[in-house]
Design an enzyme around this catalytic site. Structure first.
Site, PDB file in Angstrom:
ATOM      1  N   ASP A  70      38.232  38.657  45.476  1.00 12.62           N
ATOM      2  CA  ASP A  70      37.135  38.046  46.208  1.00 12.62           C
ATOM      3  C   ASP A  70      35.914  38.924  45.989  1.00 12.62           C
ATOM      4  OD1 ASP A  70      36.144  35.911  47.770  1.00 12.62           O
ATOM      5  OD2 ASP A  70      36.083  37.205  49.533  1.00 12.62           O
ATOM      6  N   ASP A 153      23.043  36.302  39.698  1.00 16.16           N
ATOM      7  CA  ASP A 153      22.718  37.133  38.531  1.00 16.16           C
ATOM      8  C   ASP A 153      21.222  37.164  38.176  1.00 16.16           C
ATOM      9  OD1 ASP A 153      25.367  37.773  38.425  1.00 16.16           O
ATOM     10  OD2 ASP A 153      25.790  36.786  36.513  1.00 16.16           O
TER      11      ASP A 153
END
Length: 195
Positions: A70, A153
């Site tokens: 996770d 990102d």
């Protein structure tokens, strides 16, 4: 006969990435290989709890050694948000653009842009649970930059670089990413046991 190990993912790219690092002493299986398509509710308050929930669900259902990960983004000025809610920060359904919009809005006028991506892996190996963690420190940019990668990102600039994760090649990102660091620890552990 190689040991069999399940990776609690349907993502074939993630699977290939790990399989390439582990080598041929372990046969890595995805959830597709196991015909496991149940939705696993991630109800944990931490990455560690969510990874553990996923690995236990698969290991128990399929009677196999298993690992799950996770990950998410933690922003210092937002007390660690979005954290475990990273994928759905702006609400349902999960939407990366909306998540980035919300994050940039929350940080408007905030000088402290420190953040980190974090991955926690839960491995269930022969009845024992082991955890591996990887962190990528960095800062949140004022605006998006780059078209590669996914999630946050385009707004995350890793420490020591002047480009975002979304401006890096997959190889460059994998050399320094939180997930890569956690996976390296997992692989080192498995190589010591898969004999």
């Amino acid at each position: 006969m190689p040991h069999q190990l399940a990776f609690a993912t349907h993502n074939i790219h993630k699977l290939q990435e790990v399989a390439a690092k582990i080598g041929d002493t372990i046969s890595l299986l995805s959830l597709n290989d196991l015909d496991f398509h149940k939705d696993i509710p991630e109800t944990g308050a931490t990455f560690k709890e969510n990874a553990s929930i996923k690995s236990h669900a698969v290991a128990e259902a399929c009677q196999i050694n298993c690992f799950a990960d996770d990950s998410g983004l933690e922003v210092e000025a937002l007390n660690g948000e979005p954290g475990v809610y990273s994928a759905r920060y702006a609400g349902e359904p999960a939407d990366s653009e909306a998540n980035m919009d919300k994050l940039l809005q929350q940080l408007k006028g905030v000088a402290n842009r420190n953040a980190r991506f974090k991955t926690v892996i839960s491995l269930l190996w022969n009845g024992q649970e082991y955890f591996f963690e990887g962190v990528a420190e960095g800062t949140i940019r004022q605006v998006r930059s780059g078209a590669k990668g996914f999630g946050y990102d385009p707004v995350f600039e890793p420490a020591g670089y002047h480009i975002t994760f979304a401006e890096m090649t997959m190889e460059e990102k994998n050399a320094i990413s939180h997930r890569a660091k956690a996976m390296e620890k997992l692989v080192a552990f498995l190589q010591g046991r898969a004999v």
